[in-house]
Design a protein around this motif. Structure first.
Motif, PDB file in Angstrom:
ATOM      1  N   ASN A  78       0.955  -1.169  -0.033  1.00  0.00           N
ATOM      2  CA  ASN A  78       0.040   0.012   0.005  1.00  0.00           C
ATOM      3  C   ASN A  78       0.863   1.341   0.099  1.00  0.00           C
ATOM      4  OD1 ASN A  78      -2.510  -1.518  -0.007  1.00  0.00           O
ATOM      5  ND2 ASN A  78      -2.154  -1.622   2.341  1.00  0.00           N
ATOM      6  N   LEU A  79       0.162   2.417  -0.070  1.00  0.00           N
ATOM      7  CA  LEU A  79       0.842   3.694   0.050  1.00  0.00           C
ATOM      8  C   LEU A  79       0.550   4.478   1.051  1.00  0.00           C
ATOM      9  CD1 LEU A  79       0.597   4.556  -3.863  1.00  0.00           C
ATOM     10  CD2 LEU A  79       2.759   3.795  -2.714  1.00  0.00           C
ATOM     11  N   GLN A  80       1.370   5.310   1.548  1.00  0.00           N
ATOM     12  CA  GLN A  80       1.278   6.193   2.845  1.00  0.00           C
ATOM     13  C   GLN A  80       1.532   7.598   2.386  1.00  0.00           C
ATOM     14  OE1 GLN A  80       1.216   3.459   6.817  1.00  0.00           O
ATOM     15  NE2 GLN A  80       2.776   5.011   6.545  1.00  0.00           N
ATOM     16  N   LEU A  81       0.825   8.621   2.831  1.00  0.00           N
ATOM     17  CA  LEU A  81       1.022  10.028   2.714  1.00  0.00           C
ATOM     18  C   LEU A  81       1.063  10.542   4.145  1.00  0.00           C
ATOM     19  CD1 LEU A  81      -0.966   9.279   0.334  1.00  0.00           C
ATOM     20  CD2 LEU A  81      -0.935  11.796  -0.208  1.00  0.00           C
ATOM     21  N   ARG A  82       2.151  11.472   4.431  1.00  0.00           N
ATOM     22  CA  ARG A  82       2.613  11.913   5.613  1.00  0.00           C
ATOM     23  C   ARG A  82       2.209  13.440   5.560  1.00  0.00           C
ATOM     24  NH1 ARG A  82       4.661   7.815   9.023  1.00  0.00           N
ATOM     25  NH2 ARG A  82       4.956   9.854  10.795  1.00  0.00           N
ATOM     26  N   GLY A  83       2.312  14.013   6.997  1.00  0.00           N
ATOM     27  CA  GLY A  83       2.235  15.488   7.045  1.00  0.00           C
ATOM     28  C   GLY A  83       1.228  16.281   6.144  1.00  0.00           C
ATOM     29  N   LEU A  84       0.171  15.648   6.115  1.00  0.00           N
ATOM     30  CA  LEU A  84      -1.064  16.071   5.478  1.00  0.00           C
ATOM     31  C   LEU A  84      -1.462  17.554   6.349  1.00  0.00           C
ATOM     32  CD1 LEU A  84      -3.193  12.971   4.716  1.00  0.00           C
ATOM     33  CD2 LEU A  84      -1.763  14.480   3.378  1.00  0.00           C
ATOM     34  N   ARG A  85      -1.569  18.496   5.533  1.00  0.00           N
ATOM     35  CA  ARG A  85      -1.547  20.109   6.150  1.00  0.00           C
ATOM     36  C   ARG A  85      -2.975  20.443   6.141  1.00  0.00           C
ATOM     37  NH1 ARG A  85       3.012  19.925   2.371  1.00  0.00           N
ATOM     38  NH2 ARG A  85       1.381  21.088   0.970  1.00  0.00           N
ATOM     39  N   ALA A  86      -3.711  20.524   5.047  1.00  0.00           N
ATOM     40  CA  ALA A  86      -4.820  21.085   5.080  1.00  0.00           C
ATOM     41  C   ALA A  86      -5.866  20.549   5.953  1.00  0.00           C
ATOM     42  CB  ALA A  86      -5.671  20.991   3.542  1.00  0.00           C
TER      43      ALA A  86
END
Length: 455
Positions: A78-86
């Motif tokens: 799977n894929l992860q995205l970090r540090g989501l800001r909005a």
């Protein structure tokens, strides 16, 4: 617009709880984010690791626009995205994923944990192209109201007979057999039945739904099938299997299959010709499972000029099929220039790590920095050691690979505990960070036991 993940979605009926799993399972998803020290984290399920050319760029654009500009590849492909800001990052991400076909059911988004043999149908090995199974399992999961009750930890593995993903400790495993007409069904790693290959995905779903019915009566956590049925016998006994039952026994690899890719951490890095000539399939890794959004777009451009697809592997790598044979050497150089690992001689081969500090508040160390220092100082050791190594910042040991490995775990006294695990024996030593390269190199040379086989 996404609705609350804990609510019935799109009019779907409420689903049974797997014991306390529905209330306590904290696995992140694309809708339910995890609050990390470096900001909210989203995990995007990619069943079978399959991405089309149109879908490949979506996570990269989201990482740049919403997050920290990087993508993490997980041990489940799977894929992860970090540090989501909005403030509305979850909604914005869900909209993008849904438009690309990466979020077919909001109710099931965390249940779509499906790994598959990455080279299936590409290299002439194996007994079936299990990418077809992966698509069917995903469709069946999303069509089952009950399956929305599966925890984010529950895992399906679809093995084409080569024995790679069969070794990953899945709850439900399907293994293609030499007769090509049947598949072996394993539950919690135990062989329980042989089912028609044409209907194998449906048997996998039936097993998962049967687990949920058993788990609903439990008062303790039941995230995984083994939590309620360690041998798979109870679930198997409730399945209306109309073909031969397999003799329950220890998990392992299918008889006569090649276990080398599982032992070394996935497909061999580099390239190999595809049957029929004219094209190659390329395999690349990622240092500590992390790449930049820019590198991911390079991958997308390469896929555009090839077969228009990428497969994300459970070993934090990617497979690109259909690369013209004459272009393969230059494409490998381009991947290497973007930061991917393209050769078996890379010192990063088989090295993984959890997020560590500063991203995780529970971590006792910046394990990624210490892992990098150890690798650069020679922790890979001479002769390319056999065992993978995983660096973790606390006892949770997040992201560790299954099977034989070396665990390097930070301790409260500023040291690391180096443990050789999954080999039938375990030895642990306390090691200062400065001494890690030698300790890890020695531990990685431990020879794992031969895999057990079943017929």
């Amino acid at each position: 617009m996404p609705t609350a993940p804990d609510s019935p979605v799109n009019g779907a009926p409420a689903v049974p709880s797997a014991g306390r799993a529905a209330r306590e399972d904290a696995c992140p998803g694309a809708l339910r984010l995890h609050t990390a020290d470096d900001g909210p984290l989203a995990r995007v399920r990619i069943p079978g690791g399959l991405l089309t050319s149109r879908q490949i760029r979506v996570p990269a654009d989201a990482a740049d626009d919403l997050g920290d500009g990087r993508l993490d590849l997980t041990s489940r492909g799977n894929l992860q995205l970090r540090g989501l800001r909005a403030p509305d990052a979850a909604t914005a991400l869900a909209d993008r994923l849904a438009a690309a076909g990466l979020l077919p059911s909001y109710a099931h988004e965390r249940a779509r944990n499906v790994v598959a043999s990455p080279l299936s149908g590409l290299d002439g090995h194996g007994y079936a192209d299990v990418s077809d199974w992966a698509r069917e399992v995903d469709a069946l999961l999303c069509a089952s109201p009950a399956a929305a009750g599966l925890s984010g930890r529950f895992l399906f593995a679809l093995d084409d007979g080569r024995g790679d993903v069969a070794a990953l400790g899945a709850d439900v495993t399907l293994i293609a057999r030499p007769d090509r007409a049947t598949a072996e069904l394993r539950l919690a790693g135990q062989a329980v039945a042989r089912v028609p290959a044409a209907d194998a995905p449906r048997w996998a779903l039936r097993a998962a739904e049967t687990f949920l019915r058993l788990a609903a009566g439990h008062t303790t956590r039941a995230w995984r099938l083994a939590d309620v049925d360690p041998t798979g016998a109870r679930v198997a006994g409730l399945l209306p299997v109309a073909v031969a039952r397999a003799t329950p026994g220890p998990g392992g690899t299918a008889a006569g299959t090649d276990t080398r890719s599982a032992a070394r951490g996935g497909p061999r890095l580099g390239g190999l010709p595809q049957p029929g000539g004219g094209t190659w399939v390329l395999s690349a890794g990622t240092p500590l499972g992390r790449v930049t959004a820019r590198a991911w777009r390079v991958l997308a451009e390469i896929a555009d000029a090839a077969a228009g697809q990428v497969r994300v592997t459970p070993w934090r790598g990617v497979v690109v099929p259909g690369v013209p044979a004459d272009d393969a050497p230059e494409v490998l150089r381009r991947l290497a220039g973007a930061g991917f690992l393209t050769g078996e001689d890379s010192p990063w081969r088989g090295v993984t790590a959890c997020a560590g500090r500063p991203g995780c508040a529970k971590s006792l160390a910046d394990v990624r920095a210490d892992a990098e220092a150890a690798v650069r100082a020679g922790a890979a050791g001479p002769g390319h050691p056999l065992l993978p190594v995983h660096f973790s910042g606390c006892e949770r040991n997040c992201g560790r690979p299954d099977g034989a490995r070396v665990d390097v775990m930070a301790t409260a006294d500023g040291h690391y505990r180096v443990t050789t695990g999954g080999t039938g024996a375990s030895t642990a030593t306390g090691t200062a960070a400065r001494d890690l390269p030698a300790a890890v190199a020695t531990a990685r040379r431990t020879t794992p036991p031969p895999p057990r086989t079943t017929t």
